[in-house]
Design a protein around this motif. Structure first.
Motif, mmCIF file in Angstrom:
data_model
loop_
_atom_site.group_PDB
_atom_site.id
_atom_site.type_symbol
_atom_site.label_atom_id
_atom_site.label_comp_id
_atom_site.label_asym_id
_atom_site.label_seq_id
_atom_site.Cartn_x
_atom_site.Cartn_y
_atom_site.Cartn_z
ATOM 1 N N PRO A 1 0.847 -1.297 0.068
ATOM 2 C CA PRO A 1 0.018 -0.076 -0.026
ATOM 3 C C PRO A 1 0.863 1.228 -0.029
ATOM 4 O O PRO A 1 0.180 2.094 -0.652
ATOM 5 N N LEU A 2 1.976 1.238 0.689
ATOM 6 C CA LEU A 2 3.040 2.417 0.796
ATOM 7 C C LEU A 2 3.420 2.520 -0.719
ATOM 8 O O LEU A 2 3.701 3.773 -1.097
ATOM 9 N N GLY A 3 3.528 1.530 -1.422
ATOM 10 C CA GLY A 3 4.065 1.618 -2.576
ATOM 11 C C GLY A 3 3.150 2.306 -3.673
ATOM 12 O O GLY A 3 3.333 2.966 -4.622
ATOM 13 N N TRP A 4 1.785 1.737 -3.525
ATOM 14 C CA TRP A 4 0.783 2.211 -4.269
ATOM 15 C C TRP A 4 0.579 3.786 -4.187
ATOM 16 O O TRP A 4 0.639 4.419 -5.044
ATOM 17 N N TRP A 5 0.756 4.221 -3.010
ATOM 18 C CA TRP A 5 0.808 5.593 -2.678
ATOM 19 C C TRP A 5 1.769 6.274 -3.455
ATOM 20 O O TRP A 5 1.637 7.248 -3.973
ATOM 21 N N ALA A 6 3.120 5.766 -2.958
ATOM 22 C CA ALA A 6 4.406 6.460 -3.707
ATOM 23 C C ALA A 6 4.197 6.666 -5.346
ATOM 24 O O ALA A 6 4.608 7.568 -5.854
ATOM 25 N N CYS A 7 3.972 5.528 -5.794
ATOM 26 C CA CYS A 7 3.841 5.361 -7.264
ATOM 27 C C CYS A 7 2.948 6.273 -7.770
ATOM 28 O O CYS A 7 2.979 6.908 -8.907
ATOM 29 N N SER A 8 1.732 6.452 -7.264
ATOM 30 C CA SER A 8 0.471 7.239 -7.518
ATOM 31 C C SER A 8 0.997 8.675 -7.558
ATOM 32 O O SER A 8 0.602 9.576 -8.438
ATOM 33 N N VAL A 9 1.697 9.173 -6.385
ATOM 34 C CA VAL A 9 1.961 10.519 -6.340
ATOM 35 C C VAL A 9 3.214 10.843 -7.159
ATOM 36 O O VAL A 9 3.065 11.703 -7.792
ATOM 37 N N THR A 10 4.091 9.823 -7.299
ATOM 38 C CA THR A 10 5.235 9.942 -8.306
ATOM 39 C C THR A 10 4.933 10.463 -9.652
ATOM 40 O O THR A 10 5.434 11.144 -10.433
ATOM 41 N N ALA A 11 4.109 9.321 -10.137
ATOM 42 C CA ALA A 11 3.560 9.140 -11.549
ATOM 43 C C ALA A 11 2.764 10.666 -11.749
ATOM 44 O O ALA A 11 3.062 11.261 -12.934
#
Length: 193
Positions: A83-93
């Protein structure tokens, strides 16, 4: 008709200006905690094969962490990384203005940690085979991996308020499917041995 006379009819709207994608850099990497995570602590900045660089970073960190880890700790780390990766990937993209940038490698990291954890105990050669299989499925994107990869590539960021969250989920999903494919091959090989 002279140039200074008013024209009748509806005004013509200018086409929307699409901002240029942001190229990641060291400055971008440290501009937000999500960038640092999504770009694999810098491994995603590799000019050549950032996905492979991220997977190698995952392998190195797995080997370094392994002496202090047990199954419960790996399960917790991987469970939190998703879930942290999902958040980080969403924000960074979103900040890069690209639905699935190749420099985002947290998806490779979390998925390859999962592969390594599930094939343990194994030595260097077993880990190398796992690395090769995972990279093959992630890069070649056969069948289900291609489906997962393309699932959210068509979202419209201008009209869909959840577009970036969908993109982040898609970024993570295709690597988890690639991990599952690699694990199925390894399980089949071990079963028939």
């Amino acid at each position: 008709m002279p140039v200074d006379e008013p024209s009748f009819g509806p005004p013509i709207a200018a086409p929307p200006v699409t901002p240029e994608p942001v190229r990641p850099s060291a400055r971008f990497l440290y501009a937000h905690p999500a960038h640092l995570m999504a770009l694999g602590f810098g491994s995603g900045l590799s000019p050549l094969a950032p996905g492979t660089a991220g997977t190698l970073w995952a392998w190195l960190t797995f080997v370094l962490l392994q002496p202090g880890m047990n199954d419960a700790r790996w399960a917790l780390l991987i469970a939190l990384s998703l879930p942290l990766g999902w958040w980080a990937c969403s924000v960074t993209a979103k900040h890069m203005r690209v639905l699935d940038p190749s420099s985002i490698v947290w998806d490779e990291i979390a998925a390859f940690w999962l592969v390594l954890w599930l094939v343990t105990p194994t030595g260097f050669w077993g880990q190398l085979v796992a690395f090769g299989l995972f990279r093959f499925f992630d890069a070649a994107k056969p069948g289900p991996v291609r489906w997962a990869d393309q699932l959210f590539h068509g979202v419209n960021t201008a009209t869909d308020p959840a577009a970036w969250r969908k993109a982040g989920f898609g970024i993570m999903l295709d690597d988890l499917v690639a991990a599952a494919c690699a694990l199925l091959v390894i399980a089949g090989w071990r079963y028939f041995q």
